[in-house]
Design a protein around this motif. Sequence first.
Motif, PDB file in Angstrom:
ATOM      1  N   LEU A 199       0.821  -1.215   0.000  1.00  0.00           N
ATOM      2  CA  LEU A 199       0.000   0.000   0.000  1.00  0.00           C
ATOM      3  C   LEU A 199       0.848   1.255   0.000  1.00  0.00           C
ATOM      4  N   LEU A 200       2.076   1.145   0.471  1.00  0.00           N
ATOM      5  CA  LEU A 200       2.978   2.299   0.510  1.00  0.00           C
ATOM      6  C   LEU A 200       4.029   2.211  -0.596  1.00  0.00           C
ATOM      7  N   SER A 201       4.086   1.094  -1.261  1.00  0.00           N
ATOM      8  CA  SER A 201       4.970   0.801  -2.390  1.00  0.00           C
ATOM      9  C   SER A 201       6.399   1.275  -2.173  1.00  0.00           C
ATOM     10  N   GLU A 202       6.917   2.095  -3.073  1.00  0.00           N
ATOM     11  CA  GLU A 202       8.338   2.457  -3.036  1.00  0.00           C
ATOM     12  C   GLU A 202       8.714   3.315  -1.835  1.00  0.00           C
ATOM     13  N   HIS A 203       7.749   3.860  -1.114  1.00  0.00           N
ATOM     14  CA  HIS A 203       8.043   4.692   0.050  1.00  0.00           C
ATOM     15  C   HIS A 203       8.285   3.874   1.321  1.00  0.00           C
ATOM     16  N   ASP A 243       2.381   3.461  17.409  1.00  0.00           N
ATOM     17  CA  ASP A 243       2.453   4.914  17.260  1.00  0.00           C
ATOM     18  C   ASP A 243       3.802   5.333  16.682  1.00  0.00           C
ATOM     19  N   GLU A 244       4.844   4.609  17.001  1.00  0.00           N
ATOM     20  CA  GLU A 244       6.169   4.901  16.441  1.00  0.00           C
ATOM     21  C   GLU A 244       6.147   4.782  14.920  1.00  0.00           C
ATOM     22  N   GLY A 245       5.494   3.753  14.403  1.00  0.00           N
ATOM     23  CA  GLY A 245       5.363   3.597  12.961  1.00  0.00           C
ATOM     24  C   GLY A 245       4.522   4.699  12.347  1.00  0.00           C
ATOM     25  N   TRP A 246       3.479   5.103  13.058  1.00  0.00           N
ATOM     26  CA  TRP A 246       2.626   6.188  12.568  1.00  0.00           C
ATOM     27  C   TRP A 246       3.411   7.495  12.532  1.00  0.00           C
ATOM     28  N   HIS A 247       4.183   7.774  13.584  1.00  0.00           N
ATOM     29  CA  HIS A 247       5.005   8.992  13.609  1.00  0.00           C
ATOM     30  C   HIS A 247       5.945   9.033  12.411  1.00  0.00           C
ATOM     31  N   ALA A 248       6.599   7.909  12.125  1.00  0.00           N
ATOM     32  CA  ALA A 248       7.528   7.861  10.992  1.00  0.00           C
ATOM     33  C   ALA A 248       6.783   8.095   9.687  1.00  0.00           C
ATOM     34  N   LEU A 249       5.614   7.511   9.553  1.00  0.00           N
ATOM     35  CA  LEU A 249       4.819   7.683   8.346  1.00  0.00           C
ATOM     36  C   LEU A 249       4.401   9.143   8.158  1.00  0.00           C
ATOM     37  N   LEU A 250       4.024   9.803   9.232  1.00  0.00           N
ATOM     38  CA  LEU A 250       3.630  11.216   9.166  1.00  0.00           C
ATOM     39  C   LEU A 250       4.740  12.109   8.626  1.00  0.00           C
ATOM     40  N   LEU A 251       5.983  11.758   8.917  1.00  0.00           N
ATOM     41  CA  LEU A 251       7.114  12.561   8.451  1.00  0.00           C
ATOM     42  C   LEU A 251       7.289  12.501   6.938  1.00  0.00           C
ATOM     43  N   HIS A 252       6.693  11.523   6.322  1.00  0.00           N
ATOM     44  CA  HIS A 252       6.699  11.402   4.863  1.00  0.00           C
ATOM     45  C   HIS A 252       5.334  11.894   4.377  1.00  0.00           C
ATOM     46  N   SER A 253       5.141  13.196   4.453  1.00  0.00           N
ATOM     47  CA  SER A 253       3.809  13.783   4.341  1.00  0.00           C
ATOM     48  C   SER A 253       3.116  13.550   2.999  1.00  0.00           C
ATOM     49  N   ALA A 254       3.834  13.577   1.898  1.00  0.00           N
ATOM     50  CA  ALA A 254       3.169  13.374   0.603  1.00  0.00           C
ATOM     51  C   ALA A 254       2.622  11.949   0.462  1.00  0.00           C
ATOM     52  N   PRO A 255       3.440  10.897   0.682  1.00  0.00           N
ATOM     53  CA  PRO A 255       2.864   9.552   0.590  1.00  0.00           C
ATOM     54  C   PRO A 255       1.818   9.300   1.684  1.00  0.00           C
ATOM     55  N   TYR A 256       1.999   9.934   2.850  1.00  0.00           N
ATOM     56  CA  TYR A 256       1.004   9.794   3.919  1.00  0.00           C
ATOM     57  C   TYR A 256      -0.350  10.352   3.471  1.00  0.00           C
ATOM     58  N   ARG A 277       8.108  -4.345  10.705  1.00  0.00           N
ATOM     59  CA  ARG A 277       6.839  -4.743  11.325  1.00  0.00           C
ATOM     60  C   ARG A 277       6.117  -3.537  11.912  1.00  0.00           C
ATOM     61  N   ILE A 278       6.857  -2.660  12.583  1.00  0.00           N
ATOM     62  CA  ILE A 278       6.270  -1.463  13.182  1.00  0.00           C
ATOM     63  C   ILE A 278       5.698  -0.560  12.086  1.00  0.00           C
ATOM     64  N   THR A 279       6.418  -0.425  10.986  1.00  0.00           N
ATOM     65  CA  THR A 279       5.930   0.380   9.872  1.00  0.00           C
ATOM     66  C   THR A 279       4.671  -0.229   9.272  1.00  0.00           C
ATOM     67  N   GLU A 280       4.677  -1.527   9.064  1.00  0.00           N
ATOM     68  CA  GLU A 280       3.490  -2.206   8.534  1.00  0.00           C
ATOM     69  C   GLU A 280       2.274  -1.963   9.421  1.00  0.00           C
ATOM     70  N   GLU A 281       2.472  -2.102  10.725  1.00  0.00           N
ATOM     71  CA  GLU A 281       1.343  -1.933  11.645  1.00  0.00           C
ATOM     72  C   GLU A 281       0.859  -0.486  11.650  1.00  0.00           C
ATOM     73  N   GLY A 282       1.781   0.471  11.514  1.00  0.00           N
ATOM     74  CA  GLY A 282       1.394   1.875  11.404  1.00  0.00           C
ATOM     75  C   GLY A 282       0.550   2.124  10.165  1.00  0.00           C
ATOM     76  N   ILE A 283       0.920   1.506   9.048  1.00  0.00           N
ATOM     77  CA  ILE A 283       0.144   1.638   7.807  1.00  0.00           C
ATOM     78  C   ILE A 283      -1.246   1.049   7.990  1.00  0.00           C
TER      79      ILE A 283
END
Length: 154
Positions: free
Chosen positions: A10-14, A63-76, A36-42
């Motif tokens: 769902l996040l592909s190349e990002h 929440d750690e995965g969600w925080h990291a995802l938020l920092l990549h604002s365009a793909p988020y 795993r943390i990133t996957e769960e955040g997605i």
Amino acid sequence: MSTALDARTLLSEHFPNVVATVLDSNPGMQQDLAERITEEGIKFVVTCARTPGVDLAPSRIVDEGWHALLLHSAPYAELCARFGSMVHHYPGYDPTYYDHEILDRTRASIRAAGFDVDEELWAAPGDERLVAVAAQCQHAPSCAIRPMPKPEWP
């Protein structure tokens, strides 16, 4: 064989970039755990985007995965738009707070959205035997995630 949705695709190349952000925030963390943390955040974000009006919250580890995802604002933003509504972050500032009910509801919602849940990443604060993460916010009913519905234009 599981028929669950694959969060990575769902996040592909990002995906690798978000994993790198988790690793940067958590020196010494193993790559597979950051993935795993990133996957769960997605999974969490997609579920929130799909279910506006339902109070959901991540565990501290997720929440750690969600925080990291938020920092990549365009793909988020693209991820949120693809699945429904923008999911805003309202930090909870009591890292010891734990609401078993909201986390149970969140995990059930993630399953209903078609994902498997990585149960090990949903530990209560202080019971994070798997990993201690940099994220210090713990979401509670007062700061649960309530995605905004899509705007209706005249």
